[in-house]
Design a protein around this motif. Structure first.
Motif, PDB file in Angstrom:
ATOM      1  N   GLU A 150      36.443  40.785  34.774  1.00  0.00           N
ATOM      2  CA  GLU A 150      35.809  41.703  36.247  1.00  0.00           C
ATOM      3  C   GLU A 150      36.990  41.641  36.859  1.00  0.00           C
ATOM      4  OE1 GLU A 150      31.482  42.692  34.757  1.00  0.00           O
ATOM      5  OE2 GLU A 150      31.532  41.757  36.703  1.00  0.00           O
ATOM      6  N   ASP A 151      36.923  43.034  37.870  1.00  0.00           N
ATOM      7  CA  ASP A 151      37.844  43.702  39.184  1.00  0.00           C
ATOM      8  C   ASP A 151      37.912  42.657  39.873  1.00  0.00           C
ATOM      9  OD1 ASP A 151      34.986  45.129  39.300  1.00  0.00           O
ATOM     10  OD2 ASP A 151      36.081  47.316  39.445  1.00  0.00           O
ATOM     11  N   PHE A 152      37.282  41.934  40.084  1.00  0.00           N
ATOM     12  CA  PHE A 152      37.120  41.324  41.422  1.00  0.00           C
ATOM     13  C   PHE A 152      38.590  41.409  42.572  1.00  0.00           C
ATOM     14  CE2 PHE A 152      37.405  37.529  44.669  1.00  0.00           C
ATOM     15  CZ  PHE A 152      36.400  37.933  45.418  1.00  0.00           C
ATOM     16  N   GLU A 153      39.364  40.964  42.067  1.00  0.00           N
ATOM     17  CA  GLU A 153      40.661  40.599  42.250  1.00  0.00           C
ATOM     18  C   GLU A 153      41.697  42.045  42.983  1.00  0.00           C
ATOM     19  OE1 GLU A 153      41.630  38.341  43.954  1.00  0.00           O
ATOM     20  OE2 GLU A 153      40.598  36.882  42.586  1.00  0.00           O
ATOM     21  N   THR A 154      41.009  42.945  41.658  1.00  0.00           N
ATOM     22  CA  THR A 154      41.711  44.247  41.937  1.00  0.00           C
ATOM     23  C   THR A 154      41.124  45.743  42.704  1.00  0.00           C
ATOM     24  OG1 THR A 154      40.833  45.376  39.638  1.00  0.00           O
ATOM     25  CG2 THR A 154      43.356  44.030  40.192  1.00  0.00           C
ATOM     26  N   TYR A 155      39.540  44.658  43.090  1.00  0.00           N
ATOM     27  CA  TYR A 155      38.374  45.915  43.748  1.00  0.00           C
ATOM     28  C   TYR A 155      38.985  46.671  44.894  1.00  0.00           C
ATOM     29  CZ  TYR A 155      34.733  47.952  44.899  1.00  0.00           C
ATOM     30  OH  TYR A 155      33.095  48.543  45.904  1.00  0.00           O
ATOM     31  N   PRO A 156      38.917  47.691  45.596  1.00  0.00           N
ATOM     32  CA  PRO A 156      39.539  48.460  46.356  1.00  0.00           C
ATOM     33  C   PRO A 156      39.676  48.114  47.905  1.00  0.00           C
ATOM     34  CG  PRO A 156      38.199  49.404  44.734  1.00  0.00           C
ATOM     35  CD  PRO A 156      38.088  48.702  43.695  1.00  0.00           C
ATOM     36  N   ARG A 157      40.155  47.488  48.362  1.00  0.00           N
ATOM     37  CA  ARG A 157      39.510  46.896  49.883  1.00  0.00           C
ATOM     38  C   ARG A 157      40.569  48.137  50.413  1.00  0.00           C
ATOM     39  NH1 ARG A 157      39.296  42.998  45.846  1.00  0.00           N
ATOM     40  NH2 ARG A 157      38.149  41.071  46.904  1.00  0.00           N
ATOM     41  N   THR A 158      39.722  48.609  52.191  1.00  0.00           N
ATOM     42  CA  THR A 158      40.334  49.500  52.895  1.00  0.00           C
ATOM     43  C   THR A 158      39.729  48.771  54.094  1.00  0.00           C
ATOM     44  OG1 THR A 158      38.885  51.016  51.982  1.00  0.00           O
ATOM     45  CG2 THR A 158      40.910  50.789  50.565  1.00  0.00           C
ATOM     46  N   GLU A 159      40.444  47.712  54.499  1.00  0.00           N
ATOM     47  CA  GLU A 159      39.675  47.014  55.681  1.00  0.00           C
ATOM     48  C   GLU A 159      39.702  48.329  57.221  1.00  0.00           C
ATOM     49  OE1 GLU A 159      39.868  44.263  58.679  1.00  0.00           O
ATOM     50  OE2 GLU A 159      39.292  43.253  56.453  1.00  0.00           O
ATOM     51  N   ARG A 160      41.157  48.870  57.037  1.00  0.00           N
ATOM     52  CA  ARG A 160      41.556  50.287  58.028  1.00  0.00           C
ATOM     53  C   ARG A 160      40.751  50.792  57.974  1.00  0.00           C
ATOM     54  NH1 ARG A 160      47.455  50.453  59.587  1.00  0.00           N
ATOM     55  NH2 ARG A 160      47.049  48.091  60.295  1.00  0.00           N
ATOM     56  N   GLU A 161      40.955  51.666  57.064  1.00  0.00           N
ATOM     57  CA  GLU A 161      40.307  52.779  56.960  1.00  0.00           C
ATOM     58  C   GLU A 161      38.661  52.763  57.458  1.00  0.00           C
ATOM     59  OE1 GLU A 161      42.439  51.554  54.833  1.00  0.00           O
ATOM     60  OE2 GLU A 161      44.161  53.146  54.441  1.00  0.00           O
ATOM     61  N   ASP A 162      38.239  51.885  56.360  1.00  0.00           N
ATOM     62  CA  ASP A 162      36.408  51.705  55.980  1.00  0.00           C
ATOM     63  C   ASP A 162      36.399  51.579  57.855  1.00  0.00           C
ATOM     64  OD1 ASP A 162      36.204  51.727  53.503  1.00  0.00           O
ATOM     65  OD2 ASP A 162      36.357  49.759  53.721  1.00  0.00           O
ATOM     66  N   GLN A 163      37.424  51.047  58.671  1.00  0.00           N
ATOM     67  CA  GLN A 163      36.735  50.865  60.663  1.00  0.00           C
ATOM     68  C   GLN A 163      36.710  52.155  60.717  1.00  0.00           C
ATOM     69  OE1 GLN A 163      38.433  47.374  62.384  1.00  0.00           O
ATOM     70  NE2 GLN A 163      38.797  45.937  60.725  1.00  0.00           N
ATOM     71  N   GLU A 164      37.669  52.848  60.676  1.00  0.00           N
ATOM     72  CA  GLU A 164      38.083  53.841  60.973  1.00  0.00           C
ATOM     73  C   GLU A 164      36.210  54.936  60.966  1.00  0.00           C
ATOM     74  OE1 GLU A 164      41.386  55.800  59.444  1.00  0.00           O
ATOM     75  OE2 GLU A 164      42.609  54.485  61.124  1.00  0.00           O
ATOM     76  N   LYS A 165      36.026  54.975  59.403  1.00  0.00           N
ATOM     77  CA  LYS A 165      35.371  55.879  59.167  1.00  0.00           C
ATOM     78  C   LYS A 165      33.794  55.420  60.053  1.00  0.00           C
ATOM     79  CE  LYS A 165      36.925  56.666  54.519  1.00  0.00           C
ATOM     80  NZ  LYS A 165      37.174  56.522  52.900  1.00  0.00           N
ATOM     81  N   LEU A 166      33.867  54.124  60.090  1.00  0.00           N
ATOM     82  CA  LEU A 166      32.680  53.632  60.451  1.00  0.00           C
ATOM     83  C   LEU A 166      32.235  54.033  62.057  1.00  0.00           C
ATOM     84  CD1 LEU A 166      32.055  50.029  58.679  1.00  0.00           C
ATOM     85  CD2 LEU A 166      30.591  51.786  58.722  1.00  0.00           C
TER      86      LEU A 166
END
Length: 284
Positions: free
Chosen positions: A66-82
């Motif tokens: 499954e896609d654990f390694e390729t699962y989208p990680r967007t930490e900076r954008e996520d912080q901005e949204k939160l």
């Protein structure tokens, strides 16, 4: 918005809130946040004084291939949204912070975790229920909010809270959809615009099945068969298409009133799920 990367940091912040008599809501996520996640945060702000959002891509709920390694990680954008949404705390732990070395304990729900998505993804829901229990222990929230797109997951979480006497109120939040009807999902990012048009057929299949039931069609097996056929003809690879009782996800019979339609299908390598809950009113 504060950010905690360790359980001790998290607990210290929550302890201060508790000392001030404030209630705490938790929104668990795997990141790559979209409007569906933000809807959870907004609802959490209505229900509690403080909102904790966790972002943790949980390796335990991904199977081999499954896609654990390729699962989208967007930490900076996520912080901005939160930050914009008004979340109070982002819990951003590492795998080693969450799982002790050689950990031996998992949380499993008998039967329910092995149906539907559980049949196709063995062990997946054990990973989900284990991480949710761990987050409940780490944060100790009054309330936790989950999207209803994964209705089987939501049912499992309600079950562990009931069975283990966990003092957390579980709130489900309605699925947020794109204009086409496609349920918003982090995995939608894998799809091309053309594939998104095809993926929207999943929701169309659910609406067609619901309308057939509400119009009085008696054969649920035939409705399910037509749902699978529609997905196939639309270019999807259906995994299952089931008419279930909303209360326990067992196969529905004609006398059941509260229903949920569950389906999962692949488009290329992308696995998509959706559901539709409704009440079947008995004829007057």
């Amino acid at each position: 918005m504060q950010i905690a990367k360790t359980v001790s940091e998290l607990r210290e912040i929550v302890r201060e809130w508790r000392s001030a008599g404030q209630s705490v809501a938790l929104v668990p996520t795997m990141g790559n946040l979209h409007p569906g996640h933000i809807a959870l945060v907004n609802r959490a702000k209505e229900k509690a004084n403080r909102v904790v959002v966790s972002i943790f891509v949980n390796p335990m709920q991904f199977g081999v291939g499954e896609d654990f390694e390729t699962y989208p990680r967007t930490e900076r954008e996520d912080q901005e949204k939160l930050n914009i949404s008004g979340a109070d705390l982002l819990f951003l732990p590492t795998v080693s912070e969450v799982y002790a070395q050689n950990a031996k304990t998992t949380v499993s729900v008998t039967d329910l975790s092995e149906w539907y998505c559980g049949a196709s993804r063995p062990g997946h829901f054990n990973g989900v229920t284990t991480i949710v229990c761990k987050l409940f222990n780490m944060v100790q929230p009054d309330i936790a909010l989950f999207g209803l797109k994964d209705f089987q997951q939501f049912t499992l979480i309600r079950t562990i809270v009931r069975d283990l006497n966990i003092p957390v109120e579980i709130i489900g939040v309605k699925t947020v959809r794109e204009i086409s009807g496609l349920a918003m999902s982090s995995r939608n990012g894998y799809l091309t615009p053309e594939e998104k048009n095809v993926a929207a057929k999943i929701y169309q299949s659910l609406c067609t099945a619901r309308n057939a039931i509400l119009s009085g069609q008696q054969s649920y097996e035939e409705i399910e068969r037509q749902g699978v056929l529609f997905l196939l003809e639309s270019g999807l690879q259906p995994d299952y298409f089931c008419i279930c009782r909303a209360s326990d996800l067992k196969k529905a019979d004609i006398d059941d009133i509260e229903l949920v339609l569950l389906t999962a299908a692949k488009l290329g390598k992308t696995r998509l799920i959706d559901n539709l809950c409704f009440t079947k009113h008995e004829a007057a």
